[in-house]
Scaffold this active site. Sequence first.
Site, PDB file in Angstrom:
ATOM      1  N   ASP A 186      -0.641   1.728  -4.061  1.00 37.03           N
ATOM      2  CA  ASP A 186      -1.480   0.777  -4.801  1.00 37.03           C
ATOM      3  C   ASP A 186      -2.771   1.380  -5.314  1.00 37.03           C
ATOM      4  O   ASP A 186      -3.633   0.670  -5.831  1.00 37.03           O
ATOM      5  CB  ASP A 186      -1.789  -0.447  -3.940  1.00 37.03           C
ATOM      6  CG  ASP A 186      -2.634  -0.133  -2.720  1.00 37.03           C
ATOM      7  OD1 ASP A 186      -2.549   1.001  -2.221  1.00 37.03           O
ATOM      8  OD2 ASP A 186      -3.369  -1.017  -2.257  1.00 37.03           O
TER       9      ASP A 186
ATOM     10  N   ASP B 285      -1.857   6.845  -3.591  1.00 31.23           N
ATOM     11  CA  ASP B 285      -0.776   6.148  -2.900  1.00 31.23           C
ATOM     12  C   ASP B 285      -0.190   5.020  -3.730  1.00 31.23           C
ATOM     13  O   ASP B 285      -0.466   4.887  -4.921  1.00 31.23           O
ATOM     14  CB  ASP B 285      -1.267   5.626  -1.554  1.00 31.23           C
ATOM     15  CG  ASP B 285      -2.221   4.457  -1.688  1.00 31.23           C
ATOM     16  OD1 ASP B 285      -2.972   4.412  -2.680  1.00 31.23           O
ATOM     17  OD2 ASP B 285      -2.230   3.581  -0.807  1.00 31.23           O
TER      18      ASP B 285
ATOM     19  N   ASP C  66      -5.344   3.009  -3.765  1.00 33.57           N
ATOM     20  CA  ASP C  66      -6.625   2.974  -3.059  1.00 33.57           C
ATOM     21  C   ASP C  66      -6.832   4.165  -2.121  1.00 33.57           C
ATOM     22  O   ASP C  66      -7.918   4.330  -1.581  1.00 33.57           O
ATOM     23  CB  ASP C  66      -6.812   1.653  -2.311  1.00 33.57           C
ATOM     24  CG  ASP C  66      -5.795   1.412  -1.208  1.00 33.57           C
ATOM     25  OD1 ASP C  66      -4.868   2.236  -1.049  1.00 33.57           O
ATOM     26  OD2 ASP C  66      -5.910   0.385  -0.510  1.00 33.57           O
ATOM     27  N   ARG C  67      -5.817   5.001  -1.944  1.00 28.34           N
ATOM     28  CA  ARG C  67      -5.960   6.168  -1.082  1.00 28.34           C
ATOM     29  C   ARG C  67      -5.890   7.440  -1.919  1.00 28.34           C
ATOM     30  O   ARG C  67      -5.438   7.429  -3.051  1.00 28.34           O
ATOM     31  CB  ARG C  67      -4.866   6.190  -0.008  1.00 28.34           C
ATOM     32  CG  ARG C  67      -4.909   4.984   0.905  1.00 28.34           C
ATOM     33  CD  ARG C  67      -3.884   5.072   2.005  1.00 28.34           C
ATOM     34  NE  ARG C  67      -3.910   3.864   2.814  1.00 28.34           N
ATOM     35  CZ  ARG C  67      -3.646   3.808   4.109  1.00 28.34           C
ATOM     36  NH1 ARG C  67      -3.331   4.912   4.758  1.00 28.34           N
ATOM     37  NH2 ARG C  67      -3.680   2.666   4.764  1.00 28.34           N
TER      38      ARG C  67
ATOM     39  N   SER D 213       0.813  -1.212   0.000  1.00 29.65           N
ATOM     40  CA  SER D 213       0.000   0.000   0.000  1.00 29.65           C
ATOM     41  C   SER D 213       0.849   1.266   0.000  1.00 29.65           C
ATOM     42  O   SER D 213       1.615   1.514  -0.911  1.00 29.65           O
ATOM     43  CB  SER D 213      -0.976  -0.019   1.173  1.00 29.65           C
ATOM     44  OG  SER D 213      -1.882   1.060   1.084  1.00 29.65           O
ATOM     45  N   HIS D 214       0.730   2.061   1.046  1.00 29.20           N
ATOM     46  CA  HIS D 214       1.379   3.365   1.128  1.00 29.20           C
ATOM     47  C   HIS D 214       2.780   3.284   1.708  1.00 29.20           C
ATOM     48  O   HIS D 214       3.436   4.308   1.886  1.00 29.20           O
ATOM     49  CB  HIS D 214       0.529   4.287   2.000  1.00 29.20           C
ATOM     50  CG  HIS D 214       0.238   3.712   3.352  1.00 29.20           C
ATOM     51  ND1 HIS D 214      -0.592   2.624   3.515  1.00 29.20           N
ATOM     52  CD2 HIS D 214       0.682   4.031   4.593  1.00 29.20           C
ATOM     53  CE1 HIS D 214      -0.656   2.320   4.801  1.00 29.20           C
ATOM     54  NE2 HIS D 214       0.113   3.149   5.464  1.00 29.20           N
TER      55      HIS D 214
ATOM     56  N   LYS E 230     -11.371   0.589  -1.204  1.00 33.78           N
ATOM     57  CA  LYS E 230     -11.287   2.036  -1.346  1.00 33.78           C
ATOM     58  C   LYS E 230     -10.604   2.341  -2.667  1.00 33.78           C
ATOM     59  O   LYS E 230      -9.878   1.515  -3.210  1.00 33.78           O
ATOM     60  CB  LYS E 230     -10.557   2.673  -0.169  1.00 33.78           C
ATOM     61  CG  LYS E 230      -9.237   2.047   0.237  1.00 33.78           C
ATOM     62  CD  LYS E 230      -8.723   2.710   1.510  1.00 33.78           C
ATOM     63  CE  LYS E 230      -7.446   2.032   2.032  1.00 33.78           C
ATOM     64  NZ  LYS E 230      -7.744   0.826   2.813  1.00 33.78           N
TER      65      LYS E 230
END
Length: 653
Positions: free
Chosen positions: A378, A376, A380-381, A211-212, A476
């Site tokens: 991947d 971010d 999703d943010r 992710s982030h 998300k």
Amino acid sequence: MALYAPKHAKLCTSAAYSSNPCRVQCLLHSSARSLSFLNSTAAPPLFPYLSFNKPNYPPSSSFSPLSVTASSPSSSTTLAQSQGLNIKLIPTKPIEGQKTGTSGLRKKVKVFMQDNYLANWIQALFNSLPPEDYKDGVLVLGGDGRYFNREASQIIIKIAAGNGVAKILVGKEGILSTPAVSAVIRKRKAMFNTFLIFDFLANGGFIMSASHNPGGPDYDWGIKFNYSSGQPAPESITDKIYGNTLSISEIKVADIPDVDLTSLGVTKYGNFTVEVVDPVADYLELMEDVFDFSLIRSLLSRPDFRFIFDAMHAVTGAYAKPIFVDKLGAGLNSVANGVPLEDFGHGHPDPNLTYAKDLVNIMYGENAPDFGAASDGDGDRNMILGGEFFVTPSDSVAIIAANAQEAIPYFQSGPKGLARSMPTSGALDRVAHKLNLPFYEVPTGWKFFGNLMDAGKLSICGEESFGTGSDHVREKDGIWAVLAWLSIIAYLNKDKKPGEQLISVADVVKKHWATYGRNFFSRYDYEECESEGANKMVEHLRDLVSRSKAGDKYGNYVLHLADDFNYTDPVDGSVASKQGVRFIFTDGSRIIFRLSGTGSAGATVRLYIEQFEPDVSKHNLDAQAALKPLIDLSLSLSKLKDFTGREKPTVIT
């Protein structure tokens, strides 16, 4: 991953499984590689001072080989025939520390490079699923382009084939954003061939991402599994995976060559198929169904409106140009850092005020663009900014929900319901109340929204950790949130003639506050704390909760409720306990403490502070100034410095 069988390997039928040696080996190609195929016509970077030179990573020979390795060198390999493939049964042993968190398994890259570390977890997943969920079925595979994804893709493909999966759909170069994986699963689930027989029934998918978190050989890697509706696997599955990592004894691996992921197309090995797909196509098609692209294009093509999107050298760089530039008419220079890189250009791909500082400086500088956004690692943010104005994620989801029916065609009949994670501010609650919509408060972790969506109870939801989304997918979705905001701004300005003052991001937010009141909100992150001290702090807080009662005074605040948040799922009745220590006061103010499950090392302590302010005259106060009494109280209450040794947070949002 180049497979080979030792000379003493024996052929046998599938009924003759036994423990025999085999080494399935792949060498890491560890030089940094930009995924330039996804952005071959990219404009010069908008932030030239962020220009990225490939790091001088050591050659692969300096690393120990990544391998799926027999646990005993004296054992012998057996091969089984399945679906026209040779299947190797690799003896292995359990590896400690493979418990799946709220967003999958995340560790440092070098941990995943250890013998069988990734392979054990993937096999444990197949051991945890009902056979009908993958046998002769289709799985999706993709990730954020970070370091180690290419090598991991080959391991996952071969173990999937070894366990009887019929087909893998994998994004070109292994690229698929997290929301795009969910979109592909959901779309392929509904596809029919010309004979009305399910052709590409997707049973779930793997997402390779941390992710982030930062990427590169010294940083983070992660893996998670999304289930048949495109949602993160529920705890009932992740608990089984962990249990099986403690007892695993063999790994099933198909003896096939590495798959070429650089070109679109289909490759068959016996009855097993790998299809390399365009990572953008299915997702873009979905976005065109959700939003009015012509409306958004009318905004982005205006000479008096300037837009910037910072992809942070992460996965949305693959999506930004096809969507914002090619489809919606934004200028070529409106996408910054648009080439995905394996180490995110030495950056930390977390779209917040700290790690997206270069975008923040532009949006708070002279002659700032009208609208700025970032996503971010991947995809999703998201972070939303106006000129000299930051939109908190808690406010963002509330404002999207309040305007969705008018501005977004997907919601033309109105949202079915709204939900937020427990630490997220109560701004969304007030929208739900005014619109008379069902409302849900769930633990942190997107999987808790999935059941509500599948049951038709939820349309729009969000987390304060820069995650916003809807039931178009089961994750998300950063680009979705940006398109939602652009839709709102475009709708509110659709009748504005050239030269007329446009309604800005700040105007939208301030009007919302005037209608609903402002929930001042901030989060303090203390990253990579020593786990022992962080856990002791939480136990101290739980002890305080056990001795607290309504009416207790904490400085100028009167306690309404203190607890450790528990959640009972209204759909399946499952219970999630100890989800965060809360102190809720009679004026609606809240202090919340959680240990995050998204890091790869140590413990991240998160402190959330919120205060509701109905007085419009106070809405322009700086959030840190407005919240200072509560911040001071929370640090005193928790003894955070004493337990963790931390003087200051790593990140403030």
